[in-house]
Write a protein that holds these residues in place. Sequence first.
Motif, mmCIF file in Angstrom:
data_model
loop_
_atom_site.group_PDB
_atom_site.id
_atom_site.type_symbol
_atom_site.label_atom_id
_atom_site.label_comp_id
_atom_site.label_asym_id
_atom_site.label_seq_id
_atom_site.Cartn_x
_atom_site.Cartn_y
_atom_site.Cartn_z
ATOM 1 N N VAL A 1 0.828 -1.201 0.000
ATOM 2 C CA VAL A 1 0.000 0.000 0.000
ATOM 3 C C VAL A 1 0.865 1.254 0.000
ATOM 4 O O VAL A 1 0.486 2.290 -0.552
ATOM 5 C CB VAL A 1 -0.945 -0.010 1.223
ATOM 6 C CG1 VAL A 1 -1.626 1.341 1.404
ATOM 7 C CG2 VAL A 1 -2.001 -1.104 1.066
ATOM 8 N N ASP A 2 2.031 1.160 0.618
ATOM 9 C CA ASP A 2 2.905 2.323 0.732
ATOM 10 C C ASP A 2 3.467 2.693 -0.639
ATOM 11 O O ASP A 2 3.978 1.839 -1.358
ATOM 12 C CB ASP A 2 4.045 2.014 1.703
ATOM 13 C CG ASP A 2 4.818 3.260 2.091
ATOM 14 O OD1 ASP A 2 5.499 3.816 1.211
ATOM 15 O OD2 ASP A 2 4.731 3.674 3.263
ATOM 16 N N CYS B 1 6.932 1.432 -1.639
ATOM 17 C CA CYS B 1 7.140 -0.013 -1.791
ATOM 18 C C CYS B 1 6.815 -0.349 -3.239
ATOM 19 O O CYS B 1 5.650 -0.505 -3.612
ATOM 20 C CB CYS B 1 6.229 -0.791 -0.842
ATOM 21 S SG CYS B 1 6.485 -2.581 -0.861
ATOM 22 N N ALA B 2 7.852 -0.406 -4.080
ATOM 23 C CA ALA B 2 7.605 -0.473 -5.525
ATOM 24 C C ALA B 2 8.631 -1.350 -6.233
ATOM 25 O O ALA B 2 9.081 -1.036 -7.329
ATOM 26 C CB ALA B 2 7.634 0.935 -6.110
ATOM 27 N N ALA B 3 8.976 -2.470 -5.621
ATOM 28 C CA ALA B 3 10.029 -3.312 -6.199
ATOM 29 C C ALA B 3 9.489 -4.397 -7.112
ATOM 30 O O ALA B 3 10.067 -4.673 -8.166
ATOM 31 C CB ALA B 3 10.853 -3.947 -5.088
ATOM 32 N N HIS B 4 8.405 -5.034 -6.713
ATOM 33 C CA HIS B 4 8.006 -6.294 -7.338
ATOM 34 C C HIS B 4 6.563 -6.236 -7.858
ATOM 35 O O HIS B 4 5.838 -5.275 -7.629
ATOM 36 C CB HIS B 4 8.135 -7.440 -6.325
ATOM 37 C CG HIS B 4 9.523 -7.632 -5.814
ATOM 38 N ND1 HIS B 4 10.531 -8.174 -6.571
ATOM 39 C CD2 HIS B 4 10.074 -7.319 -4.600
ATOM 40 C CE1 HIS B 4 11.653 -8.208 -5.864
ATOM 41 N NE2 HIS B 4 11.401 -7.688 -4.676
ATOM 42 N N LEU B 5 6.183 -7.307 -8.521
ATOM 43 C CA LEU B 5 4.790 -7.482 -8.945
ATOM 44 C C LEU B 5 3.984 -7.939 -7.728
ATOM 45 O O LEU B 5 3.466 -9.052 -7.653
ATOM 46 C CB LEU B 5 4.726 -8.489 -10.098
ATOM 47 C CG LEU B 5 5.317 -7.977 -11.407
ATOM 48 C CD1 LEU B 5 5.568 -9.118 -12.383
ATOM 49 C CD2 LEU B 5 4.412 -6.932 -12.036
ATOM 50 N N HIS B 6 3.884 -7.039 -6.773
ATOM 51 C CA HIS B 6 3.387 -7.288 -5.419
ATOM 52 C C HIS B 6 2.344 -6.215 -5.144
ATOM 53 O O HIS B 6 2.669 -5.118 -4.711
ATOM 54 C CB HIS B 6 4.591 -7.197 -4.474
ATOM 55 C CG HIS B 6 4.270 -7.304 -3.017
ATOM 56 N ND1 HIS B 6 5.084 -6.749 -2.036
ATOM 57 C CD2 HIS B 6 3.270 -7.908 -2.366
ATOM 58 C CE1 HIS B 6 4.582 -7.004 -0.848
ATOM 59 N NE2 HIS B 6 3.472 -7.696 -1.021
ATOM 60 N N CYS B 7 1.096 -6.533 -5.472
ATOM 61 C CA CYS B 7 0.076 -5.486 -5.501
ATOM 62 C C CYS B 7 -0.588 -5.294 -4.149
ATOM 63 O O CYS B 7 -0.645 -6.211 -3.331
ATOM 64 C CB CYS B 7 -0.992 -5.826 -6.546
ATOM 65 S SG CYS B 7 -2.117 -7.145 -6.042
ATOM 66 N N PRO B 8 -1.131 -4.096 -3.891
ATOM 67 C CA PRO B 8 -2.012 -3.907 -2.740
ATOM 68 C C PRO B 8 -3.385 -4.467 -3.082
ATOM 69 O O PRO B 8 -4.030 -3.987 -4.014
ATOM 70 C CB PRO B 8 -2.054 -2.386 -2.573
ATOM 71 C CG PRO B 8 -1.772 -1.842 -3.933
ATOM 72 C CD PRO B 8 -0.937 -2.847 -4.662
ATOM 73 N N LEU C 1 5.095 -0.285 -10.480
ATOM 74 C CA LEU C 1 4.077 0.589 -9.894
ATOM 75 C C LEU C 1 2.694 -0.036 -10.049
ATOM 76 O O LEU C 1 2.118 -0.047 -11.129
ATOM 77 C CB LEU C 1 4.164 1.963 -10.551
ATOM 78 C CG LEU C 1 5.544 2.612 -10.322
ATOM 79 C CD1 LEU C 1 5.789 3.757 -11.287
ATOM 80 C CD2 LEU C 1 5.697 3.076 -8.886
ATOM 81 N N LEU C 2 2.180 -0.568 -8.940
ATOM 82 C CA LEU C 2 0.894 -1.266 -8.952
ATOM 83 C C LEU C 2 -0.126 -0.644 -8.015
ATOM 84 O O LEU C 2 -1.193 -1.220 -7.809
ATOM 85 C CB LEU C 2 1.095 -2.745 -8.576
ATOM 86 C CG LEU C 2 1.941 -3.589 -9.516
ATOM 87 C CD1 LEU C 2 1.998 -5.034 -9.026
ATOM 88 C CD2 LEU C 2 1.396 -3.550 -10.940
ATOM 89 N N ASN C 3 0.186 0.511 -7.453
ATOM 90 C CA ASN C 3 -0.783 1.182 -6.583
ATOM 91 C C ASN C 3 -1.334 2.397 -7.317
ATOM 92 O O ASN C 3 -0.653 3.422 -7.436
ATOM 93 C CB ASN C 3 -0.124 1.612 -5.277
ATOM 94 C CG ASN C 3 -1.138 2.184 -4.285
ATOM 95 O OD1 ASN C 3 -2.241 2.560 -4.665
ATOM 96 N ND2 ASN C 3 -0.757 2.252 -3.021
#
Length: 540
Positions: free
Chosen positions: A129-130, A133-140, A511-513
């Motif tokens: 959510v932060d 925090c923008a390293a991976h394909l790791h979505c909120p 960037l997934l947020n």
Amino acid sequence: MTGAIHDPARRGAAAETASTETRPPAAGHVPDGSGPDGEAGPAGSDAAGSDAAGGPDGRGLMGREALEPLVRTVLRALAEGAERRAGPVPAADPARLADEVARTLAAAGGDDALAALTRMLAYGSADPVDPFCAAHLHCPPLPVAVAADLAVSALNPSMDSWDQAPAATALETLVVAELAAMAGYPPGAAGVLTSGGTESNLMGLMLARDHVLGTATGRRVELSGLPGDGPRPRVFASAAAHFSVQRSAALLGLGEDAVVPVPVDHDLRMDATALEEAMAAAVRRGERPLAVVATAGTTDTGAIDPLRACAALAAEHGAWLHVDAAYGGGALLSDRLAPLLDGVALADSVSLDWHKLGWQPVAAGVFLVRRAETYASLARRAAYLNPADDEEAGYGALLGLSLRTTRRADAFSIAVTLRTLGRDGLGRLVDACHDLARAGAAAVRAHPRLELHADPVLTAFLFRYLPRDPARADRVNAGLRRRLLREGRAVVGRTELPGEGPGRVRLKLTLLNPDTTPAQVERLLHEVVAAGEAEEDASR
């Protein structure tokens, strides 16, 4: 996906929220309940008056009355842990954090264990959510998807037999058909929910092995095993393809060396001419092209291989075409980006991951095949799960569609999300992240101490910090990333370009947020530069 933005002074106006019609808040911002003090609102009418100690209706200790206060405990503990973390990741090195986890685990017990361990987990998490925090394909994950996932956890259906998941069996079948149509597949397609792209890629190559070698030899390879003679099977994938392609080849008895890495261009997109030459060379050596794995959205740059050219070459050589669209499949939700996947409908099989550009809790992978009959080698009969007489009577099971037996009803959260936001609403989230990546790339290009590798295709891009001594570029970039982690300031990705020798280390923003702002991305890049300068100064 507004969440708990932990340092307002640093992040500025980060918490601005889009319309809740199209952009529900992220999971980190789910309120405790509907009451004025954050308490849960009234339970549903089916809970009213029930016997909290248990009874013939099966509620009580295992029912809703037990769950509601526990959920409130979790929500409070999540907020407390995030407040203590006060950033995208805890300011601690791995050894210190592991020691704290061990101490918390040892001390936790009884009724306080849930709160204590949840606080520890929230504090010690990299929080998607932060905005930093923008390293991976790791979505909120979307809160509506998290809530749907809670319903699945509470009911605990298992997808290996109809009598463990009556409604969920029907729902997954419908969701798979809807996603297959979104990919452009005709009626008669089939598929299943998976744990993610790795499992889906394994399934695609397994069906390729069974279908292509079975057709060539007249044998059921899934029963008799790989033929001991004849042409060696070859799998063709770009040099930037996911490592699970090699791993799958090893698991399937083909060997990792069966995978031929095809050269890529500067953007890490497969070179179609190089693929043509590699397949022709394999045939001249007496080898059999088994499969082409085209990537639609490489992990590092989001590059999309030339799908139509891959399809034509696979068809020419009698090979299977599998498209790994675990990342890029999210483009199908966007009118702007969907044309990038032109040709995906020609694939024999496709991987999609809705826990990337679909904002679902892990895991929400999807595996699709264009023709259901190519699924034949996975068919499985287990008398205690899907006896023939049950299936003849209409009690169909999904056992023969998956590599797994016990399996969660992960299609449920996808169904809820699709019906809540619709394709258009999800597409707006995809477009927002694409816009954010383009803005971030422009900020990199404008900064004298940063170097952009290539313009973003989807929502990720590579770049690097330029130290005063170019010979130290790899060491400084690798070190600044660890510095950001250690100090709890940012989570930035690190990768290496294909090839040999120094100068290949790159940093990555994924960037997934969609609630992150361009201004926040620019501040994140300034954190990268500051960390790079500190890294240079520390090593003088």
